[in-house]
Design a protein around this motif. Sequence first.
Motif, short mmCIF file in Angstrom:
data_model
loop_
_atom_site.label_atom_id
_atom_site.label_comp_id
_atom_site.label_asym_id
_atom_site.label_seq_id
_atom_site.Cartn_x
_atom_site.Cartn_y
_atom_site.Cartn_z
N LEU A 191 3.07 -0.73 -0.21
CA LEU A 191 1.63 -0.90 -0.40
C LEU A 191 1.23 -0.94 -1.87
CD1 LEU A 191 0.23 1.71 2.18
CD2 LEU A 191 0.98 -0.64 2.60
N SER B 57 5.20 -0.27 5.28
CA SER B 57 5.25 -1.38 4.34
C SER B 57 5.16 -0.85 2.92
CB SER B 57 4.08 -2.34 4.58
OG SER B 57 4.06 -2.81 5.89
N GLN C 33 -0.93 1.36 8.22
CA GLN C 33 0.45 1.11 7.79
C GLN C 33 1.30 2.38 7.77
OE1 GLN C 33 1.84 -2.05 7.03
NE2 GLN C 33 -0.02 -2.57 8.14
N VAL D 75 -2.01 0.51 -3.43
CA VAL D 75 -3.13 1.36 -3.01
C VAL D 75 -4.21 1.32 -4.08
CG1 VAL D 75 -3.84 3.65 -2.26
CG2 VAL D 75 -1.55 2.82 -1.71
N SER E 245 -1.09 -4.58 1.70
CA SER E 245 0.23 -4.26 2.26
C SER E 245 1.19 -5.40 1.96
CB SER E 245 0.15 -4.03 3.77
OG SER E 245 -0.26 -5.21 4.43
N GLN F 151 1.75 -9.68 4.40
CA GLN F 151 0.45 -9.47 3.76
C GLN F 151 -0.60 -10.38 4.38
OE1 GLN F 151 0.19 -10.86 -0.24
NE2 GLN F 151 -1.76 -9.88 -0.66
N ILE G 59 -5.92 -0.39 4.95
CA ILE G 59 -4.49 -0.45 5.28
C ILE G 59 -3.98 0.88 5.82
CG2 ILE G 59 -3.94 -2.36 3.73
CD1 ILE G 59 -3.02 -0.29 1.65
#
Length: 334
Positions: A210, A208, A144, A212, A316, A12, A141
């Motif tokens: 996440l 990863s 990812q 969101v 993430s 992160q 992100i």
Amino acid sequence: MTAPVNISSKEQFNNLLTSSTFVVADFHAEWCGPCHAIAPVYEQLSAQLSRPNRITFTKIDVDRQQDIAKAYGITAMPTFMVFERGRPTNTIRGADPTKLNQAIRKLAAEAGKSEPAGDAEGESAGGAWIGAAAPKGYSDITDQFEAKGLELLNRDGDFGVARTLLESSKPSALGNGKGKDAGEGAAAVDWVESDTDEQLMLFIPFMSTLKVHSLQITSLPPPGDDDDDEIPMRPKTLQLYTNRSHVLGFDEAEDIPPVQTVTIQPGDWDAKTGTAKIDLRFVKFQTVFSLNIFIVDGDGDGEKTRVDRIRIFGESGAKREMGKLEKIGDEPGE
């Protein structure tokens, strides 16, 4: 008011170092009295000076994140470190409010002077194009995603593919020099259109875990009459499904309750960038390994839907071992 980001993993923190031009890290410990004493000063600076993708304030518990503390040679608490484009540039040791204030305000002044020209055009600090400002305290992100697992159902083969939607470049319809007026053929197209009807189903597996926070969706149909059914529509209704092991079929999606249904109103689209911001029920998207985005219908009477870009914002976490996706939420009866 933006609070510092509590770092829960090395991944992160590394992601923030990549996505934000400047990062300030507060290395602290629960047992450290001076750390608690200076915390209100640090939090006030964060609230005043945080800027999405430009200046990010973080807090790192050295007992819980020993690998990060060791990597940067932290031996006393509190220690504050300033990073620019991922590289440490300044260190303030001890609970000295005056030194901390001076260092952070100097940083803010430097950040203002070095504001990249791309920001005015919707470019994030990391170089990726975004259609609107990133939500405070969260990063872009989108990168990812796991490219090998991407799928897009009901796309017109004359246009882009699933990965097109997650590209970091500015859409050609906004004049990026790519695709627009570049001639005919799929190589000149950097957007997606649906095929037999207006529906699209995008499956995004992630590298990863996440959290969101929100989405941005960009749709830039060419100008024309509203009743012209040859012109593709912007998406209107979206249904979101998390942590499925595969792309959902359209019939399958009808039998599964979505995690969230979103209706994009005409006024939600930014006139300059053709982008709509979609706020999610954050509590429902705290541990996300994959995302199915189902575009149910479009705004109008056309036969097709057009999407140019999708951006994902949040946090993430730890990298996952790729392979078969966890099937959280796939219990029978759903």
